[in-house]
Design a protein around this motif. Structure first.
Motif, short mmCIF file in Angstrom:
data_model
loop_
_atom_site.label_atom_id
_atom_site.label_comp_id
_atom_site.label_asym_id
_atom_site.label_seq_id
_atom_site.Cartn_x
_atom_site.Cartn_y
_atom_site.Cartn_z
N GLY A 669 0.83 -1.23 -0.04
CA GLY A 669 0.15 0.08 0.02
C GLY A 669 0.83 1.16 -0.03
N SER A 670 1.97 1.02 -0.24
CA SER A 670 2.95 2.36 -0.28
C SER A 670 2.88 3.05 -1.43
N SER A 671 3.62 4.00 -1.74
CA SER A 671 3.69 4.85 -3.21
C SER A 671 3.70 3.93 -4.34
N MET A 672 2.91 4.34 -5.29
CA MET A 672 2.83 3.63 -6.69
C MET A 672 2.20 4.37 -7.73
N PRO A 673 2.82 5.18 -8.59
CA PRO A 673 4.24 4.79 -8.96
C PRO A 673 5.32 5.46 -8.20
N LEU A 674 6.48 4.92 -7.94
CA LEU A 674 7.49 5.84 -7.33
C LEU A 674 8.53 6.30 -8.67
N ALA A 675 8.51 7.55 -8.88
CA ALA A 675 9.31 7.83 -9.88
C ALA A 675 10.78 7.55 -10.05
N TRP A 676 11.52 7.75 -9.02
CA TRP A 676 12.75 7.34 -8.58
C TRP A 676 13.04 5.88 -9.06
N ALA A 677 12.04 4.77 -8.78
CA ALA A 677 12.29 3.34 -8.94
C ALA A 677 12.21 3.44 -10.54
N HIS A 678 11.14 3.87 -11.22
CA HIS A 678 11.12 3.90 -12.65
C HIS A 678 12.55 4.60 -13.15
N ALA A 679 13.17 5.54 -12.65
CA ALA A 679 14.41 6.06 -13.16
C ALA A 679 15.55 5.12 -13.06
N GLU A 680 15.56 4.36 -11.69
CA GLU A 680 16.51 3.21 -11.51
C GLU A 680 16.43 2.11 -12.52
N PHE A 681 15.22 2.06 -12.85
CA PHE A 681 15.12 0.82 -13.94
C PHE A 681 15.63 1.07 -15.30
N LEU A 682 15.39 2.32 -15.72
CA LEU A 682 16.04 2.66 -16.89
C LEU A 682 17.52 2.83 -16.75
N LYS A 683 18.04 3.57 -15.81
CA LYS A 683 19.41 3.37 -15.64
C LYS A 683 20.01 2.14 -15.65
N LEU A 684 19.38 1.00 -15.05
CA LEU A 684 20.11 -0.16 -14.95
C LEU A 684 20.09 -0.89 -16.26
N LEU A 685 18.98 -0.51 -17.17
CA LEU A 685 19.00 -0.90 -18.69
C LEU A 685 20.26 -0.63 -19.34
N VAL A 686 20.50 0.92 -19.06
CA VAL A 686 21.74 1.59 -19.87
C VAL A 686 22.88 0.99 -19.43
N SER A 687 23.14 0.91 -18.22
CA SER A 687 24.33 0.38 -17.44
C SER A 687 24.53 -1.05 -17.74
N ARG A 688 23.59 -1.82 -18.00
CA ARG A 688 24.06 -3.20 -18.39
C ARG A 688 24.43 -3.16 -20.11
N GLN A 689 23.99 -2.13 -20.79
CA GLN A 689 24.78 -2.19 -22.09
C GLN A 689 25.93 -1.59 -22.22
N SER A 690 26.33 -0.72 -21.18
CA SER A 690 27.55 -0.02 -21.30
C SER A 690 28.59 -0.71 -20.40
N GLY A 691 28.36 -1.62 -19.45
CA GLY A 691 29.22 -2.13 -18.67
C GLY A 691 29.58 -1.54 -17.39
N GLN A 692 28.87 -0.38 -17.26
CA GLN A 692 29.59 0.22 -15.96
C GLN A 692 28.11 1.16 -15.49
N PRO A 693 28.19 1.61 -14.36
CA PRO A 693 27.13 2.36 -13.89
C PRO A 693 26.99 3.77 -14.77
N CYS A 694 25.80 3.94 -15.42
CA CYS A 694 25.94 5.07 -16.14
C CYS A 694 25.93 6.49 -15.56
N ASP A 695 25.62 6.45 -14.12
CA ASP A 695 25.89 7.74 -13.63
C ASP A 695 26.83 7.73 -12.78
N ARG A 696 27.97 6.91 -12.83
CA ARG A 696 29.22 7.12 -12.18
C ARG A 696 29.92 8.48 -12.55
N PRO A 697 30.23 9.43 -11.73
CA PRO A 697 30.89 10.53 -11.86
C PRO A 697 32.33 10.35 -12.88
#
Length: 808
Positions: A669-697
């Motif tokens: 019953g918590s918050s849904m959708p959580l925008a941060w979680a959706h952002a994390e999903f998208l970033k993980l998809l990208v990171s998987r393709q690049s082989g490194q965390p896409c937001d690593r500075p």
């Protein structure tokens, strides 16, 4: 599943005597609440209309206007009845199917099925008006009719609303007002004629339409007015009609918009909505450039997640995004804020995903919004309304750092497009330097102390933001980042504890280290309160672990195979991991109480923390850094979504509680959708393709490459008055005012005076070379302002043998 109701209609049954036949009885109604946070989808238009809608239970839930932080109704639902005793509220059937024209297109088709009927509902915003359009078609038993039920919550509250079933320019309309807001619900049949038949206004729980059917088995009340309370409206409709729910600065203004929208066709608005979103999604797909090997389910979820991020953006304040178009456990409370507020951390996390979607203008708008809402001392509100007014009053150090990282990411892409960020960065880094590394609150908004997540983000901000500082200030910022990075383990790692022995490890990062850990090695054994538990909340800091340490790896401060990182993973997986039918998930930290109670009752200030899909994404980013495939984490995140692809804040992770619709691995019953979680999903998809965390500075990785540096400089600051320093390290003393340091050794031998130098960080520093001192000596100093005004006390720092291994 709730079954249909059937009883003989009773025209005499009423909720009690009423003083005026034109006003409904039962004022002010029962205390208002919001809808359940379990949204099936959310949506908005891409053109000028300022409507954000949510769907839950197969009906329209909260609708936001004219900003994404202002819900104006609780819900718009439907009853199907035969006027002879049979009636059913469709949201309680539990038998509906929701479809979209394609994944990530917020135009909604819903079919509610019952043995006697199918109610077809289509929902889309008017592209150019502040109107939500709803098309209805009832199939089946010819004796049945549809009744619309609307619960206004104008101005974001169910209190003190005015509702009326009225006639406006020869058309019947259900409208409401509260403060500066008005709404109107108009209806048209297939020939564009007024579709309303009988109508009524009432007070929720006393004389509303649902109570009418409950009492009489049919619609028998036709009260035209309900004023100053928790109100509701109801109207009878033909078997096919289109509703226009409009909002404006008055009920008349809203009625004008509603009738203007109904003068066109629903299909025209639907087609425009679908075409606009299709084009937007194609742009996103080109930017993501996912390879053909990515599963269709993950591709579809990526489109939905992109749509969620776009839908949570405001139109009045470009760059502002709310955390969620929902109120956690909203059907049990009347909280005004919910999650439809701006958290700077969530905002920047979402901006990172928007960058991967190719949405550079939106990411720049987010940065400009952050520049505009920064406080003069450099921090941001814990959370705020879209216009910048604070909601909660906490201060979280990571939220002062994240905007700097967004500026750096845009700069690394040569995409700032002229945005002046220098002053913002200087103020933010100054706030971090003057108050860190301990924060008044961690990222979970609960405890003060030193969090590995917060430390990682702040160190990254100091490194990435140093480019905007003058030469001297830049050197100070980088040395401070190095010092904090070198000391993380000294402050936040528990060694040789009972928990370590139980888990078969030698050490682990704690959830949060008390601020005293900066100067006291024993601080980790002190109690760190767990503020959202009813009992068992007094636990020593060295007995609490969390997942925050993974940020050290994600941002390039530690390697994935670092021994302490690996040991902490073992402890976290033993204490916080849970395996659901949807896949692996993790709790935030030991003893977390933010979630439903054990019996499934809603969180009420205390509870039992549940598993977070967001943390599955963070674990997936660790897998990427470790050279592993994060596909199991991506699959799990997608599987934990609701039926419409909405990703929840938490999922249920205990035995099923069917009465509360709680099932393992499914949204709680918590918050849904959580925008941060959706952002994390998208970033993980990208990171998987690049082989490194896409937001690593980039600058952080270039400086540390995952290795802990040695202690080349020790910082004495007003908020962290160190009492020891390793032999050979320089001592950097920072003060809030210009001063002259009076420095000696042991019993004030070898006295020297050193003047501080100003920086743009709001601190004045003096750097004392450490090659003058040997292990066992005590460095003593005090200071004065140059005009004879002394600090009034002496400070002592013991020089200890050696320095931690690593880079000097």
């Amino acid at each position: 599943m709730t079954t249909a109701h059937s009883r003989a209609p009773d025209a005499q049954s009423a909720p009690g005597d009423t003083p005026h036949m034109d006003e409904a009885p039962g004022a002010p109604g029962i205390p208002p609440t919001w809808c359940s946070s379990a949204k099936e989808t959310v949506g908005c238009g891409l053109q000028t209309g300022r409507i954000w809608f949510t769907i839950g239970g197969g009906i329209v839930n909260e609708v936001y206007y004219p900003r994404a932080d202002l819900p104006q109704i609780r819900d718009l639902g439907f009853i199907v009845a035969d006027d002879a005793g049979f009636w059913v509220e469709v949201k309680r059937l539990g038998e509906h199917v929701l479809r979209a024209p394609a994944p990530g297109i917020p135009a909604v088709e819903i079919a509610h099925r019952h043995p006697r009927f199918v109610l077809h509902v289509r929902v889309t915003p008017d592209p150019r008006r502040d109107v939500l359009l709803v098309a209805l078609r009832l199939a089946g038993d010819a004796s049945l009719r549809v009744y619309a039920l609307l619960a206004p919550h104008l101005g974001g509250t169910g209190h003190d609303n005015f509702a009326e079933a009225a006639t406006y320019r020869d058309r019947r309309v259900l409208w409401a007002e509260q403060g500066p807001f008005g709404l109107a619900l108009a209806a048209a049949d297939a020939d564009h004629r007024d579709a309303w038949r009988r109508t009524s206004a009432g007070y929720v729980g006393r004389s509303d339409g649902w109570q009418d059917f409950h009492a009489n088995g049919a619609m028998r009340w036709t009260y035209p007015l309900a004023r100053h309370g928790n109100v509701a409206l109801m109207g009878e409709l033909p078997r096919e009609s289109v509703l226009a729910l409009a909002f404006g600065t008055s009920k008349e203004a809203a009625a004008t918009l509603a009738m203007s929208s109904l003068a066109g066709t629903f299909d025209e608005a639907w087609s425009e909505q679908v075409a606009a979103w299709h084009a937007w999604q194609e742009d996103c797909a080109r930017a993501l450039a996912l390879p053909d090997t990515v599963q269709a389910r993950l591709r579809d979820q990526a489109r939905i997640s992109a749509m969620v991020l776009r839908t949570h953006q405001d139109k009045t304040y470009p760059g502002a995004m709310v955390a969620s178009l929902s109120v956690p456990w909203g059907n049990t409370r009347d909280e005004r804020g919910g999650y439809h507020l701006v958290w700077p951390r969530d905002l920047v996390e979402c901006a990172g995903a928007l960058l991967e979607l190719g949405s550079l203008p939106e990411a720049r708008d987010i940065l400009r919004y952050l520049v505009a809402t920064q406080y003069p001392d450099g921090h941001w509100s814990q959370n705020q309304w879209l216009g910048g007014r604070p909601y909660w009053g906490g201060v979280q150090l990571d939220e002062a750092a994240f905007p700097v990282l967004l500026a750096a990411r845009l700069a690394d892409r040569d995409a700032l497009a002229g945005i002046a960020v220098g002053d913002m960065v200087r103020r933010a880094l100054g706030f971090i330097a003057r108050t860190g590394p301990s924060s008044d609150q961690d990222r979970w908004e609960e405890d003060a102390g030193i969090s590995t997540f917060t430390a990682a983000v702040c160190i990254a901000a100091l490194v990435c933001g140093a480019r905007w500082l003058d030469r001297h200030s830049r050197a100070v910022a980088l040395r401070l980042a190095d010092y904090w990075n070198a000391r993380i383990e000294d402050w936040t790692v528990a060694r040789d504890t009972a928990l370590a022995r139980e888990c078969g490890v030698s050490s682990y990062y704690v959830r949060i280290a008390p601020a005293d850990a900066l100067i006291d090695d024993r601080a980790l054994s002190s109690v760190l309160p767990i503020r959202n538990r009813a009992t068992g909340a007094d636990v020593p800091a060295n007995e609490q672990v969390g997942t925050d340490f993974l940020q050290l790896v994600r941002f390039g401060l530690r390697r994935a195979d670092d021994p302490v990182v690996r040991d902490t993973l073992k402890v976290v997986d033993r204490l916080l991991a849970t395996h659901t039918p949807a896949g692996p998930a993790w709790h935030r930290y030991t003893g977390d109480g933010y979630g439903e109670h054990d019996d499934g009752a809603p969180f009420d200030g205390v509870g039992c923390g549940r598993a977070w899909p967001l943390l599955t994404g963070e674990r997936g980013h660790y897998a990427v850094a470790a050279g592993e495939d994060p596909l199991p984490c991506l699959d799990a995140m997608a599987a934990m979504c609701g039926d419409g692809g909405m990703m929840p804040e938490q999922v249920w992770d205990a035995a099923p509680v069917p009465a509360r619709n709680l099932f393992p691995g499914r949204p709680s019953g918590s918050s849904m959708p959580l925008a941060w979680a959706h952002a994390e999903f998208l970033k993980l998809l990208v990171s998987r393709q690049s082989g490194q965390p896409c937001d690593r500075p980039e600058a952080v990785w270039a400086r540390y490459r995952g290795k802990r540096p040695g202690v080349g400089h020790v910082f004495w600051l007003p908020q962290s008055m160190v009492t020891r320093m390793p032999e050979g390290a320089d001592l950097c003393v920072g003060l809030s005012v210009p001063a002259v340091l009076h420095v000696g050794v042991d019993d004030w031998r070898d006295v020297t005076d050193v003047a501080t130098r100003p920086t743009t960080l709001g601190l004045h520093f003096a750097r004392l070379r450490g090659n003058r001192w040997s292990a066992g000596q005590v460095v003593r100093f005090t200071y004065h302002d140059g005009n004879g005004h002394w600090a009034g006390r002496d400070f002592a720092i013991e020089v200890t043998p050696g320095a931690p291994p690593g880079r000097g």
